[in-house]
Design a protein around this motif. Structure first.
Motif, PDB file in Angstrom:
ATOM      1  N   THR A   1      -0.306   4.585   6.900  1.00  0.00           N
ATOM      2  CA  THR A   1       0.369   5.109   8.091  1.00  0.00           C
ATOM      3  C   THR A   1       0.499   4.083   9.212  1.00  0.00           C
ATOM      4  OG1 THR A   1      -1.698   5.943   9.075  1.00  0.00           O
ATOM      5  CG2 THR A   1      -0.535   7.405   7.546  1.00  0.00           C
ATOM      6  N   VAL A   2      -0.134   2.922   9.074  1.00  0.00           N
ATOM      7  CA  VAL A   2      -0.065   1.887  10.113  1.00  0.00           C
ATOM      8  C   VAL A   2       1.276   1.162   9.986  1.00  0.00           C
ATOM      9  CG1 VAL A   2      -1.129  -0.195  11.054  1.00  0.00           C
ATOM     10  CG2 VAL A   2      -2.565   1.627  10.101  1.00  0.00           C
ATOM     11  N   GLU A   3       2.100   1.226  11.031  1.00  0.00           N
ATOM     12  CA  GLU A   3       3.453   0.666  10.959  1.00  0.00           C
ATOM     13  C   GLU A   3       3.453  -0.843  10.750  1.00  0.00           C
ATOM     14  OE1 GLU A   3       5.769   1.853  14.291  1.00  0.00           O
ATOM     15  OE2 GLU A   3       5.644   3.999  13.839  1.00  0.00           O
ATOM     16  N   SER A   4       2.530  -1.547  11.400  1.00  0.00           N
ATOM     17  CA  SER A   4       2.500  -3.001  11.241  1.00  0.00           C
ATOM     18  C   SER A   4       2.171  -3.386   9.804  1.00  0.00           C
ATOM     19  CB  SER A   4       1.473  -3.618  12.196  1.00  0.00           C
ATOM     20  OG  SER A   4       0.154  -3.198  11.876  1.00  0.00           O
ATOM     21  N   PHE A   5       1.292  -2.625   9.147  1.00  0.00           N
ATOM     22  CA  PHE A   5       0.987  -2.892   7.745  1.00  0.00           C
ATOM     23  C   PHE A   5       2.213  -2.653   6.862  1.00  0.00           C
ATOM     24  CE2 PHE A   5      -3.836  -1.900   8.267  1.00  0.00           C
ATOM     25  CZ  PHE A   5      -4.010  -3.151   8.844  1.00  0.00           C
ATOM     26  N   GLN A   6       2.972  -1.626   7.182  1.00  0.00           N
ATOM     27  CA  GLN A   6       4.175  -1.329   6.399  1.00  0.00           C
ATOM     28  C   GLN A   6       5.186  -2.470   6.496  1.00  0.00           C
ATOM     29  OE1 GLN A   6       5.575   2.434   7.893  1.00  0.00           O
ATOM     30  NE2 GLN A   6       3.770   3.568   7.180  1.00  0.00           N
ATOM     31  N   ALA A   7       5.416  -2.963   7.719  1.00  0.00           N
ATOM     32  CA  ALA A   7       6.385  -4.043   7.924  1.00  0.00           C
ATOM     33  C   ALA A   7       5.920  -5.347   7.273  1.00  0.00           C
ATOM     34  CB  ALA A   7       6.629  -4.244   9.416  1.00  0.00           C
ATOM     35  N   SER A   8       4.648  -5.671   7.452  1.00  0.00           N
ATOM     36  CA  SER A   8       4.135  -6.923   6.884  1.00  0.00           C
ATOM     37  C   SER A   8       4.037  -6.840   5.365  1.00  0.00           C
ATOM     38  CB  SER A   8       2.769  -7.256   7.493  1.00  0.00           C
ATOM     39  OG  SER A   8       1.838  -6.209   7.278  1.00  0.00           O
ATOM     40  N   PHE A   9       3.765  -5.651   4.832  1.00  0.00           N
ATOM     41  CA  PHE A   9       3.758  -5.476   3.379  1.00  0.00           C
ATOM     42  C   PHE A   9       5.150  -5.727   2.808  1.00  0.00           C
ATOM     43  CE2 PHE A   9       4.394  -2.786  -0.381  1.00  0.00           C
ATOM     44  CZ  PHE A   9       3.373  -3.239  -1.199  1.00  0.00           C
ATOM     45  N   ALA A  10       6.166  -5.204   3.487  1.00  0.00           N
ATOM     46  CA  ALA A  10       7.545  -5.429   3.036  1.00  0.00           C
ATOM     47  C   ALA A  10       7.888  -6.915   3.077  1.00  0.00           C
ATOM     48  CB  ALA A  10       8.513  -4.631   3.900  1.00  0.00           C
ATOM     49  N   MET A  11       7.450  -7.616   4.127  1.00  0.00           N
ATOM     50  CA  MET A  11       7.701  -9.053   4.222  1.00  0.00           C
ATOM     51  C   MET A  11       6.989  -9.811   3.097  1.00  0.00           C
ATOM     52  SD  MET A  11       8.967 -11.765   5.504  1.00  0.00           S
ATOM     53  CE  MET A  11       9.779 -11.157   7.005  1.00  0.00           C
ATOM     54  N   SER A  12       5.731  -9.462   2.839  1.00  0.00           N
ATOM     55  CA  SER A  12       4.987 -10.127   1.773  1.00  0.00           C
ATOM     56  C   SER A  12       5.626  -9.878   0.408  1.00  0.00           C
ATOM     57  CB  SER A  12       3.536  -9.644   1.760  1.00  0.00           C
ATOM     58  OG  SER A  12       2.828 -10.136   2.878  1.00  0.00           O
TER      59      SER A  12
ATOM     60  N   ALA B   1     -10.991  -3.052   5.396  1.00  0.00           N
ATOM     61  CA  ALA B   1     -11.735  -3.088   4.134  1.00  0.00           C
ATOM     62  C   ALA B   1     -11.033  -2.262   3.065  1.00  0.00           C
ATOM     63  CB  ALA B   1     -13.157  -2.581   4.351  1.00  0.00           C
ATOM     64  N   ALA B   2     -10.520  -1.095   3.465  1.00  0.00           N
ATOM     65  CA  ALA B   2      -9.802  -0.249   2.517  1.00  0.00           C
ATOM     66  C   ALA B   2      -8.543  -0.940   2.005  1.00  0.00           C
ATOM     67  CB  ALA B   2      -9.444   1.084   3.186  1.00  0.00           C
ATOM     68  N   LEU B   3      -7.798  -1.559   2.907  1.00  0.00           N
ATOM     69  CA  LEU B   3      -6.581  -2.265   2.507  1.00  0.00           C
ATOM     70  C   LEU B   3      -6.913  -3.462   1.623  1.00  0.00           C
ATOM     71  CD1 LEU B   3      -3.559  -2.598   2.617  1.00  0.00           C
ATOM     72  CD2 LEU B   3      -3.800  -3.747   4.825  1.00  0.00           C
ATOM     73  N   SER B   4      -7.979  -4.191   1.956  1.00  0.00           N
ATOM     74  CA  SER B   4      -8.403  -5.330   1.132  1.00  0.00           C
ATOM     75  C   SER B   4      -8.736  -4.871  -0.284  1.00  0.00           C
ATOM     76  CB  SER B   4      -9.621  -6.007   1.756  1.00  0.00           C
ATOM     77  OG  SER B   4      -9.326  -6.504   3.045  1.00  0.00           O
ATOM     78  N   ALA B   5      -9.417  -3.743  -0.390  1.00  0.00           N
ATOM     79  CA  ALA B   5      -9.766  -3.217  -1.709  1.00  0.00           C
ATOM     80  C   ALA B   5      -8.514  -2.846  -2.500  1.00  0.00           C
ATOM     81  CB  ALA B   5     -10.681  -2.005  -1.555  1.00  0.00           C
ATOM     82  N   LEU B   6      -7.547  -2.224  -1.836  1.00  0.00           N
ATOM     83  CA  LEU B   6      -6.305  -1.842  -2.515  1.00  0.00           C
ATOM     84  C   LEU B   6      -5.535  -3.073  -2.991  1.00  0.00           C
ATOM     85  CD1 LEU B   6      -5.084   1.047  -0.159  1.00  0.00           C
ATOM     86  CD2 LEU B   6      -6.037   1.261  -2.460  1.00  0.00           C
ATOM     87  N   LEU B   7      -5.499  -4.114  -2.172  1.00  0.00           N
ATOM     88  CA  LEU B   7      -4.809  -5.341  -2.563  1.00  0.00           C
ATOM     89  C   LEU B   7      -5.510  -6.027  -3.727  1.00  0.00           C
ATOM     90  CD1 LEU B   7      -3.880  -6.860   0.922  1.00  0.00           C
ATOM     91  CD2 LEU B   7      -2.398  -5.630  -0.668  1.00  0.00           C
ATOM     92  N   ALA B   8      -6.844  -6.014  -3.698  1.00  0.00           N
ATOM     93  CA  ALA B   8      -7.601  -6.605  -4.802  1.00  0.00           C
ATOM     94  C   ALA B   8      -7.345  -5.853  -6.098  1.00  0.00           C
ATOM     95  CB  ALA B   8      -9.091  -6.605  -4.467  1.00  0.00           C
ATOM     96  N   VAL B   9      -7.321  -4.535  -6.022  1.00  0.00           N
ATOM     97  CA  VAL B   9      -7.041  -3.722  -7.212  1.00  0.00           C
ATOM     98  C   VAL B   9      -5.633  -4.011  -7.724  1.00  0.00           C
ATOM     99  CG1 VAL B   9      -6.677  -1.364  -8.025  1.00  0.00           C
ATOM    100  CG2 VAL B   9      -8.673  -1.902  -6.633  1.00  0.00           C
ATOM    101  N   MET B  10      -4.672  -4.157  -6.811  1.00  0.00           N
ATOM    102  CA  MET B  10      -3.294  -4.461  -7.208  1.00  0.00           C
ATOM    103  C   MET B  10      -3.222  -5.805  -7.932  1.00  0.00           C
ATOM    104  SD  MET B  10       0.139  -5.001  -4.877  1.00  0.00           S
ATOM    105  CE  MET B  10      -0.344  -6.680  -4.418  1.00  0.00           C
ATOM    106  N   SER B  11      -3.860  -6.826  -7.368  1.00  0.00           N
ATOM    107  CA  SER B  11      -3.825  -8.163  -7.971  1.00  0.00           C
ATOM    108  C   SER B  11      -4.504  -8.163  -9.342  1.00  0.00           C
ATOM    109  CB  SER B  11      -4.506  -9.176  -7.046  1.00  0.00           C
ATOM    110  OG  SER B  11      -3.824  -9.279  -5.810  1.00  0.00           O
TER     111      SER B  11
END
Length: 258
Positions: free
Chosen positions: A52-63, A231-241
């Motif tokens: 729900t964090v808008e900045s995470f959504q925008a930066s995720f799209a950029m990444s 920490a939650a986002l880091s865990a999700l990214l690690a699981v994705m990778s």
């Protein structure tokens, strides 16, 4: 070395490798309002909040944009380069390989600073374009090396047979060479994607207002908010990778190419 010592060393190694990941996963499950380990209760609210964090959504799209299209651009440059060095006697081929590998050898901080000083500032190029060019340059060595490995394992007589049967050099490449190295190309894409998505040093220098990759946005977020959502986002990214690499190993034999 007896069996007990072997298992003890193996356990310590796994703890060293997996321990930090488990700590991040558990810290993201905290029910408290600040990042802490052990967690203050158990809750999934921080894992839900990251979506729900808008900045995470925008930066995720950029990444995602940089990881996908930067890798595709690197492959468009790297596949012909790898093919040329594998099939022709290129003057100074070893020097060319060294230059191509330089983004891996040179520390990312130096690459980012150099691009900022000598590309962005003098030319006024947009931050988004600078990031795209930087990520493409960083992924290019992986594309060249992985595809070169696939070409080295491909029998040359298959291509020569196509040429003797009347196929043009370009036609032989598209009909014989490329289909037989598609596993290496896909492996190069996955490796480039993961490398670009998790890239920090270069992106740190080339980020600007409204243009950030997800790892850089997470750093900026932690400067203001010290809650378990990072920490939650880091865990999700690690699981994705890990999931991407695991799928690549299962279906492509990823370890054969890297």
């Amino acid at each position: 070395m007896n069996r007990v010592a072997t298992w003890a060393i193996l356990g310590l190694t796994l703890t060293f490798l997996i321990g930090p990941f488990l700590i991040i996963v558990i810290a993201g499950l905290s029910a408290g309002d600040s990042l802490a380990f052990p967690p203050q209760g158990i809750s999934l609210k921080w894992y839900i909040k990251v979506f729900t964090v808008e900045s995470f959504q925008a930066s995720f799209a950029m990444s995602m944009f940089l990881a996908i299209f930067g890798t595709l651009a690197a492959l468009l440059l790297g596949i012909p380069a790898a093919y040329g060095m594998a099939r022709y006697r290129v003057p100074g081929a070893e020097f060319v390989r060294l230059i191509v590998s330089s983004p891996i050898i040179v520390p990312g901080i130096i690459v980012g600073l150099a691009l900022l000083r000598y590309l962005v500032i003098p030319t006024g190029v947009s931050i988004a374009l600078a990031l795209f060019l930087a990520h493409t340059a960083l992924i290019l060595p992986y594309a060249v090396r992985v595809v070169s490995g696939s070409l080295d394992n491909l029998r040359v007589d298959m291509e020569e047979a196509a040429l003797l049967l009347g196929c043009s050099r370009m036609g032989a490449f598209w009909r014989v060479v490329l289909p037989n190295i598609r596993g290496g190309v896909l492996a190069a894409f996955i490796l480039g994607f993961v490398t670009s998505f998790n890239q920090v040093p270069v992106s740190l220098f080339l980020s600007g207002p409204g243009v950030r990759t997800l790892p850089i946005d997470m750093i900026a977020y932690m400067e203001i908010n010290y809650d378990p959502s990072v920490a939650a986002l880091s865990a999700l990214l690690a699981v994705m990778s890990v999931g991407i690499v695991f799928a690549a190993e299962k279906f492509l034999g990823f370890s054969r190419y890297v």
